[in-house]
Design an enzyme around this catalytic site. Structure first.
Site, PDB file in Angstrom:
ATOM      1  N   ASP A 183       0.843  -1.191   0.000  1.00 51.09           N
ATOM      2  CA  ASP A 183       0.000   0.000   0.000  1.00 51.09           C
ATOM      3  C   ASP A 183       0.878   1.240   0.000  1.00 51.09           C
ATOM      4  O   ASP A 183       1.895   1.286   0.687  1.00 51.09           O
ATOM      5  CB  ASP A 183      -0.916   0.041   1.228  1.00 51.09           C
ATOM      6  CG  ASP A 183      -1.897   1.192   1.110  1.00 51.09           C
ATOM      7  OD1 ASP A 183      -2.889   1.054   0.366  1.00 51.09           O
ATOM      8  OD2 ASP A 183      -1.661   2.267   1.714  1.00 51.09           O
TER       9      ASP A 183
HETATM   10  C1  LIG Z   1       2.606   9.025  -4.813  1.00 56.87           C
HETATM   11  C2  LIG Z   1       2.463   8.074  -5.973  1.00 56.87           C
HETATM   12  C3  LIG Z   1       1.533   7.047  -5.974  1.00 56.87           C
HETATM   13  N1  LIG Z   1       1.396   6.203  -7.039  1.00 56.87           N
HETATM   14  C4  LIG Z   1       0.398   5.129  -7.074  1.00 56.87           C
HETATM   15  C5  LIG Z   1       0.933   3.781  -6.620  1.00 56.87           C
HETATM   16  C6  LIG Z   1      -0.319   3.014  -6.255  1.00 56.87           C
HETATM   17  O1  LIG Z   1      -0.792   2.302  -7.405  1.00 56.87           O
HETATM   18  C7  LIG Z   1      -1.307   4.119  -5.907  1.00 56.87           C
HETATM   19  C8  LIG Z   1      -1.683   4.054  -4.446  1.00 56.87           C
HETATM   20  O2  LIG Z   1      -2.746   3.179  -4.280  1.00 56.87           O
HETATM   21  P1  LIG Z   1      -2.650   1.792  -3.499  1.00 56.87           P
HETATM   22  O3  LIG Z   1      -3.920   1.640  -2.699  1.00 56.87           O
HETATM   23  O4  LIG Z   1      -1.351   1.656  -2.781  1.00 56.87           O
HETATM   24  O5  LIG Z   1      -2.644   0.713  -4.670  1.00 56.87           O
HETATM   25  P2  LIG Z   1      -3.680   0.457  -5.837  1.00 56.87           P
HETATM   26  O6  LIG Z   1      -5.075   0.719  -5.379  1.00 56.87           O
HETATM   27  O7  LIG Z   1      -3.207   1.173  -7.070  1.00 56.87           O
HETATM   28  O8  LIG Z   1      -3.464  -1.101  -6.108  1.00 56.87           O
HETATM   29  P3  LIG Z   1      -3.671  -2.373  -5.106  1.00 56.87           P
HETATM   30  O9  LIG Z   1      -4.413  -1.933  -3.865  1.00 56.87           O
HETATM   31  O10 LIG Z   1      -4.447  -3.354  -5.929  1.00 56.87           O
HETATM   32  O11 LIG Z   1      -2.293  -2.856  -4.783  1.00 56.87           O
HETATM   33  O12 LIG Z   1      -0.675   5.359  -6.184  1.00 56.87           O
HETATM   34  C9  LIG Z   1       2.232   6.365  -8.150  1.00 56.87           C
HETATM   35  O13 LIG Z   1       2.103   5.596  -9.118  1.00 56.87           O
HETATM   36  N2  LIG Z   1       3.175   7.344  -8.139  1.00 56.87           N
HETATM   37  C10 LIG Z   1       3.341   8.211  -7.107  1.00 56.87           C
HETATM   38  O14 LIG Z   1       4.212   9.104  -7.173  1.00 56.87           O
END
Ligand SMILES: Cc1cn([C@H]2C[C@H](O)[C@@H](COP(=O)(O)OP(=O)(O)OP(=O)(O)O)O2)c(=O)[nH]c1=O
Length: 196
Positions: free
Chosen positions: A72
Site C-alpha cells: 500500500d
Molecule cells: C505518490 C504516488 C503514488 N502512485 C500510485 C501507486 C499506487 O498504485 C497508488 C496508491 O494506491 P494503493 O492503494 O497503494 O494501490 P492500488 O489501489 O493502485 O493497487 P492495489 O491496492 O491493488 O495494490 O498510487 C504512483 O504511481 N506514483 C506516485 O508518485
C-alpha cells in the site's frame, strides 16, 4: 529440478507489476485485493499504511505454498492521509495542499506464505514546488492523477513538480525494490540464478 514457488501479485496496480519486472520477476498470477481502504478514526498514516498492506495480503486467496506480495502506498501530509482522489476536484484539492510543501510517501509491503507474514515499510520525504494555476490545471487535464495516492505520480508529468526526495524513488512509485527483493528472498523466492 525446478522447485520455485508460485508468486501471486496481490495488487491490481500496473506500477507494481512493472517494478517487479525491473527485478526480472514475473508473477505467476495477479489477484487484486478488494478491501475497505477507509482509515479508522484517528488512525495515523504509517500504521494505516502498514495495516492496509497486511489486510491486502490476508485478503488474497492463495494455496499454502504460494507466495503473496501486496503493498500500500499512502501520501501523508502531517497526520492527514491523502488517498486516491475520487474526481478532478479532489485531486485539485490534494495538489493545492501539497503545493510548496514537504510531505511523506509511505509504502508498506506484506509478503505472505501460508500463515507466515513478512512486513516492511519505507517512508520517503517528498518536496513539491509551489504550483501555479497553469501548472495545476495542465496536470489535472492529463488525468494522470487518477488512481494515484495524493493525486500525483512522480513517474509521470508530475515529476516536473518534484525537485527533491529523501528516500526511495521506487517506494514512491509503489514498490520499494530493495525491500521487495529482501522480503521475497526471506519467503523463499529465488531472485538470482546461481552462476553456471
Ligand atoms: C505518490 C504516488 C503514488 N502512485 C500510485 C501507486 C499506487 O498504485 C497508488 C496508491 O494506491 P494503493 O492503494 O497503494 O494501490 P492500488 O489501489 O493502485 O493497487 P492495489 O491496492 O491493488 O495494490 O498510487 C504512483 O504511481 N506514483 C506516485 O508518485
Amino acid at each position: 529440478m525446478n522447485d520455485k514457488p508460485r508468486l501471486v501479485l496481490g495488487s491490481g496496480s500496473p506500477r507494481r507489476l512493472e517494478l517487479l519486472a525491473q527485478l526480472g520477476v514475473t508473477p505467476d498470477d495477479i489477484r487484486p485485493p478488494d478491501i475497505n481502504e477507509d482509515p479508522a478514526k484517528g488512525e495515523q498514516p504509517r500504521p494505516y499504511c502498514v495495516r492496509l498492506a497486511r489486510e491486502k495480503a490476508m485478503a488474497i486467496g492463495a494455496d499454502d505454498d504460494e507466495i503473496v506480495l501486496s503493498a500500500d502506498t499512502t501520501v501523508a501530509l502531517g497526520r492527514r492521509i491523502l488517498g486516491k482522489p475520487a474526481d478532478a476536484g479532489e485531486a485539485a484539492a490534494f495538489l493545492s495542499l501539497l503545493s510548496g510543501r514537504r510531505h511523506r510517501v509511505i509504502t508498506a509491503l506484506a509478503v505472505r506464505r501460508g500463515d507466515q507474514l513478512w512486513e516492511r515499510d519505507v517512508v520517503t520525504q517528498v518536496k513539491m514546488k509551489a504550483l501555479s494555476n497553469e501548472e495545476l490545471n495542465a496536470y489535472l487535464a492529463t488525468n494522470d492523477w487518477q488512481g494515484k495516492a495524493g493525486g500525483y505520480a512522480i513517474q509521470g508529468p508530475a515529476g516536473a513538480f518534484i525537485p527533491w526526495i529523501n528516500g526511495s524513488f521506487t517506494a514512491v512509485v509503489g514498490l520499494p525494490l530493495a525491500e521487495t527483493a529482501n522480503l521475497l528472498g526471506a519467503a523463499g523466492y529465488p531472485l538470482y540464478k546461481p552462476a553456471p
